[in-house]
Design a protein around this motif. Structure first.
Motif, mmCIF file in Angstrom:
data_model
loop_
_atom_site.group_PDB
_atom_site.id
_atom_site.type_symbol
_atom_site.label_atom_id
_atom_site.label_comp_id
_atom_site.label_asym_id
_atom_site.label_seq_id
_atom_site.Cartn_x
_atom_site.Cartn_y
_atom_site.Cartn_z
ATOM 1 N N ARG A 253 -49.525 -8.357 6.745
ATOM 2 C CA ARG A 253 -49.626 -8.578 8.184
ATOM 3 C C ARG A 253 -50.604 -9.708 8.468
ATOM 4 O O ARG A 253 -51.620 -9.847 7.778
ATOM 5 C CB ARG A 253 -50.106 -7.298 8.884
ATOM 6 N N ILE A 254 -50.253 -10.529 9.445
ATOM 7 C CA ILE A 254 -51.197 -11.497 10.000
ATOM 8 C C ILE A 254 -51.860 -10.820 11.191
ATOM 9 O O ILE A 254 -51.190 -10.341 12.109
ATOM 10 C CB ILE A 254 -50.488 -12.785 10.442
ATOM 11 N N VAL A 255 -53.164 -10.754 11.176
ATOM 12 C CA VAL A 255 -53.911 -10.045 12.216
ATOM 13 C C VAL A 255 -54.248 -11.011 13.353
ATOM 14 O O VAL A 255 -54.756 -12.120 13.116
ATOM 15 C CB VAL A 255 -55.195 -9.421 11.648
ATOM 16 N N VAL A 256 -53.935 -10.579 14.580
ATOM 17 C CA VAL A 256 -54.125 -11.415 15.763
ATOM 18 C C VAL A 256 -54.974 -10.664 16.774
ATOM 19 O O VAL A 256 -54.770 -9.464 17.011
ATOM 20 C CB VAL A 256 -52.760 -11.782 16.396
ATOM 21 N N GLU A 257 -55.913 -11.349 17.367
ATOM 22 C CA GLU A 257 -56.715 -10.784 18.449
ATOM 23 C C GLU A 257 -56.779 -11.785 19.599
ATOM 24 O O GLU A 257 -57.221 -12.923 19.401
ATOM 25 C CB GLU A 257 -58.138 -10.457 17.969
ATOM 26 N N LYS A 258 -56.302 -11.362 20.766
ATOM 27 C CA LYS A 258 -56.357 -12.185 21.980
ATOM 28 C C LYS A 258 -55.731 -13.575 21.751
ATOM 29 O O LYS A 258 -56.294 -14.597 22.160
ATOM 30 C CB LYS A 258 -57.792 -12.324 22.468
ATOM 31 N N GLY A 259 -54.584 -13.580 21.093
ATOM 32 C CA GLY A 259 -53.855 -14.826 20.913
ATOM 33 C C GLY A 259 -54.383 -15.732 19.825
ATOM 34 O O GLY A 259 -53.918 -16.871 19.685
ATOM 35 N N GLN A 260 -55.324 -15.249 19.021
ATOM 36 C CA GLN A 260 -55.934 -16.042 17.948
ATOM 37 C C GLN A 260 -55.798 -15.284 16.636
ATOM 38 O O GLN A 260 -56.103 -14.088 16.568
ATOM 39 C CB GLN A 260 -57.422 -16.275 18.252
ATOM 40 N N VAL A 261 -55.306 -15.968 15.580
ATOM 41 C CA VAL A 261 -55.266 -15.303 14.275
ATOM 42 C C VAL A 261 -56.692 -15.140 13.768
ATOM 43 O O VAL A 261 -57.544 -16.022 13.958
ATOM 44 C CB VAL A 261 -54.416 -16.100 13.249
ATOM 45 N N VAL A 262 -56.943 -13.989 13.144
ATOM 46 C CA VAL A 262 -58.300 -13.716 12.646
ATOM 47 C C VAL A 262 -58.299 -13.357 11.163
ATOM 48 O O VAL A 262 -59.364 -13.127 10.587
ATOM 49 C CB VAL A 262 -58.972 -12.592 13.458
ATOM 50 N N GLY A 263 -57.119 -13.306 10.552
ATOM 51 C CA GLY A 263 -57.081 -12.992 9.133
ATOM 52 C C GLY A 263 -55.759 -12.393 8.716
ATOM 53 O O GLY A 263 -54.786 -12.377 9.486
ATOM 54 N N VAL A 264 -55.737 -11.870 7.489
ATOM 55 C CA VAL A 264 -54.519 -11.269 6.952
ATOM 56 C C VAL A 264 -54.843 -9.937 6.296
ATOM 57 O O VAL A 264 -55.943 -9.727 5.782
ATOM 58 C CB VAL A 264 -53.839 -12.204 5.916
ATOM 59 N N GLU A 265 -53.861 -9.044 6.338
ATOM 60 C CA GLU A 265 -53.986 -7.749 5.679
ATOM 61 C C GLU A 265 -53.193 -7.761 4.385
ATOM 62 O O GLU A 265 -52.023 -8.151 4.365
ATOM 63 C CB GLU A 265 -53.427 -6.645 6.576
ATOM 64 N N THR A 266 -53.829 -7.344 3.291
ATOM 65 C CA THR A 266 -53.162 -7.170 2.009
ATOM 66 C C THR A 266 -53.454 -5.768 1.497
ATOM 67 O O THR A 266 -54.223 -5.013 2.112
ATOM 68 C CB THR A 266 -53.651 -8.207 0.973
ATOM 69 N N GLU A 267 -52.860 -5.422 0.376
ATOM 70 C CA GLU A 267 -53.149 -4.112 -0.225
ATOM 71 C C GLU A 267 -54.612 -3.987 -0.598
ATOM 72 O O GLU A 267 -55.160 -2.887 -0.652
ATOM 73 C CB GLU A 267 -52.260 -3.903 -1.451
ATOM 74 N N ALA A 268 -55.236 -5.144 -0.866
ATOM 75 C CA ALA A 268 -56.651 -5.125 -1.237
ATOM 76 C C ALA A 268 -57.571 -5.031 -0.027
ATOM 77 O O ALA A 268 -58.784 -4.906 -0.184
ATOM 78 C CB ALA A 268 -56.991 -6.369 -2.060
ATOM 79 N N GLY A 269 -56.988 -5.119 1.167
ATOM 80 C CA GLY A 269 -57.805 -5.008 2.371
ATOM 81 C C GLY A 269 -57.630 -6.189 3.297
ATOM 82 O O GLY A 269 -56.716 -7.013 3.137
ATOM 83 N N PHE A 270 -58.542 -6.279 4.259
ATOM 84 C CA PHE A 270 -58.496 -7.331 5.274
ATOM 85 C C PHE A 270 -59.304 -8.532 4.811
ATOM 86 O O PHE A 270 -60.434 -8.401 4.342
ATOM 87 C CB PHE A 270 -59.067 -6.801 6.592
ATOM 88 N N PHE A 271 -58.691 -9.730 4.940
ATOM 89 C CA PHE A 271 -59.378 -10.973 4.618
ATOM 90 C C PHE A 271 -59.508 -11.791 5.904
ATOM 91 O O PHE A 271 -58.509 -12.240 6.464
ATOM 92 C CB PHE A 271 -58.596 -11.778 3.576
ATOM 93 N N PRO A 272 -60.725 -11.968 6.408
ATOM 94 C CA PRO A 272 -60.885 -12.747 7.637
ATOM 95 C C PRO A 272 -60.602 -14.230 7.389
ATOM 96 O O PRO A 272 -60.895 -14.763 6.316
ATOM 97 C CB PRO A 272 -62.354 -12.521 8.006
ATOM 98 N N ALA A 273 -60.011 -14.866 8.359
ATOM 99 C CA ALA A 273 -59.725 -16.293 8.262
ATOM 100 C C ALA A 273 -59.622 -16.863 9.667
ATOM 101 O O ALA A 273 -59.040 -16.248 10.564
ATOM 102 C CB ALA A 273 -58.441 -16.546 7.493
ATOM 103 N N GLN A 274 -60.184 -18.052 9.861
ATOM 104 C CA GLN A 274 -60.070 -18.731 11.146
ATOM 105 C C GLN A 274 -58.707 -19.385 11.325
ATOM 106 O O GLN A 274 -58.259 -19.597 12.439
ATOM 107 C CB GLN A 274 -61.176 -19.791 11.259
#
Length: 495
Positions: A253-274
């Motif tokens: 999953r690509i994680v989005v907050e308020k119209g801005q991507v904030v990272g990606v979800e993998t089996e290893a967990g959440f990786f924040p990214a601008q």
């Protein structure tokens, strides 16, 4: 603090973007769900036989060379390109054969058997395709054309020939070829170039006849050792630039907050990214990684060709060269079945690549490594096994008739790649080139490299601008990296 970037997919587009961004100081994580890099440009070894599973040749080699040069590396220290001559041998259903050469003298000699008119008509079509390339390519290839501010700053945009758009968009590739070449066999050769971006020559705009010049005028090249050496070289370069490559790590999953991507979800967990750069098909990215409908422009696009591939280790020696094409007896019907009727063609055209012609160690001394590709429609759902059997039987019948030394019994090892294989690599409906270019201007309407819906989301690969094929996919990575560089004020390093 360094800009954090998550790149989804270790195909050529993702690697290109990752290399450029890491070179400019970003902290780049590349996530690849498979255990090796490359995406559709893969490698298979079956016993003593070696195969590329994706592209078999390189065009526009300067794109690859420039990538290395722009990040301060010497291309020749990584890869060796060798020209392919003859480029392709064409076999027609009526028994005629044509060997196509880049060398004009060899090509003229080959065409003499087709009559003096064939020689000058071929030259005329070559000149026509050259003009198309010169008019369209500087703008289409070198600029992210969806970005108005960059488009207006481009010198190519302001050249008179681009303002007046003499790029033949309103008739089909086939109509243009028929008007110039006249001879049906030569027209069929020209029509085939529509398949280089997964389109239908009877509907695709004649602008795409520029591909004829790319191959016939500028040449075709082979990466010594096989095309997968390019993937390995880019992977090595990415690591040298500091890219953290995580294999066997699918992004869910690509994680989005308020119209801005904030990272990606993998089996290893959440990786924040601008910033997130997706090398997955744009349609797949929206539907499966974002869980939302794709934009109208993406839904509007017609999926490109898919393909059925047979990898055969043939315990025999045949007279085939590096590339051979065995044409369908009814080319128009083949494309009608693929694009209009959406079912596998009754009598498909067959493409054969034997890399052992340039690298003898790809097969034993008494064998050959055959990559056999058949065009198919984009396919949703399970691929019917009975179609594989039918198409394999048809291919073997053609080869027995046309190729001395071929026998089905001499196939020592085999692997089959169906549309489900390409879909498993992230291609929507198993399409090989993203969206087909079957309407006027459609080649210019591919999804942009920057999302208009979500801040920080960028696209690379064959489903985004400028399209499919090795050089265009690498350029998509360059475009995305340049857009990110401008948006986030990364330094452009001089080399």
């Amino acid at each position: 603090m360094a800009l954090s970037v998550a790149v989804i997919g270790g195909g050529l587009g993702g690697l290109s973007a990752a290399i450029y961004l890491a070179h400019r100081g970003a902290r780049v994580f590349l996530f690849e769900k498979e255990s090796s890099l490359g995406g559709k440009a893969g490698e298979v070894r079956l016993g003593r036989y070696r195969f590329d599973t994706g592209p078999s040749v390189v065009t526009l080699p300067q794109v690859i060379q420039n990538l290395f040069w722009e990040v301060g590396e010497d291309f020749s220290a990584y890869l060796q390109l060798v020209p392919v001559e003859p480029i392709t041998s064409y076999f027609f259903p009526d028994g005629r054969r044509l060997e196509v050469w880049r060398d004009p003298d060899r090509m003229q000699a080959e065409l003499q058997a087709w009559g003096p008119e064939a020689v000058w008509r071929w030259r005329r079509f070559l000149d026509y395709s050259r003009r198309l390339y010169e008019n369209a390519a500087p703008l289409f290839l070198e600029v992210p054309i969806h970005e108005a501010r960059l488009l207006l700053r481009s010198p190519a945009f302001w050249r008179w020939r681009n303002l007046f758009l003499p790029i033949d968009p309103f008739r089909s590739m086939h109509r243009a070829a028929r008007a110039i070449l006249k001879e049906p066999h030569l027209i069929q050769v020209a029509d085939r170039f529509a398949t280089y971006n997964g389109s239908d020559p009877f509907r695709a705009p004649a602008t795409l006849n520029l591909i004829f010049w790319v191959e016939q005028g500028l040449g075709v090249f082979y990466v010594k050792g096989g095309l997968y050496r390019l993937v390995e070289a880019l992977g090595q370069l990415a690591r040298q630039k500091g890219v953290e490559i995580r294999l066997s790590t699918p992004v869910h999953r690509i994680v989005v907050e308020k119209g801005q991507v904030v990272g990606v979800e993998t089996e290893a967990g959440f990786f924040p990214a601008q910033v997130v750069v997706s090398g997955v098909d744009v349609r797949t990215t929206y539907r499966h990684l974002l869980g939302r409908k794709e934009p109208w422009g993406v839904r509007w696009g017609e999926p490109s060709l898919s393909g059925l591939v047979f990898l055969w280790g043939l315990r025999s020696q045949t007279p085939l060269g590096h590339h051979s094409v065995f044409f369908s007896p009814d080319y128009e019907q083949e494309f009608r079945e693929i694009f209009r009727l959406r079912h596998p063609p009754t009598q498909p055209t067959l493409y054969v690549a034997i890399t052992g012609r340039r690298d003898p160690d790809h097969a034993p001394a008494d064998g050959e490594n055959w990559f056999v590709l058949l065009n198919l429609p984009a396919w949703a759902g399970e691929w019917p096994a009975e179609e594989t059997v039918r198409l394999r039987t048809y291919a073997c019948q053609v080869f027995r008739r046309e190729v001395p030394g071929f026998s089905e019994e001499r196939i020592e090892v085999e692997r089959v790649l169906t549309p489900a294989h390409w879909a498993g690599l992230g291609s929507a409906f198993g399409s090989l080139y993203g969206t087909a270019s079957n309407r006027p201007w459609s080649a210019f309407l591919r999804p942009p490299n920057r999302s208009r819906q979500l801040r920080g989301l960028y696209f690379v690969g064959g489903s985004s601008h400028p399209g499919g094929g090795i050089p265009l996919v690498l350029l998509s990575g360059r475009h995305a990296a340049n857009l990110i560089t401008e948006a986030y004020l990364l330094p452009r390093k001089n080399v």
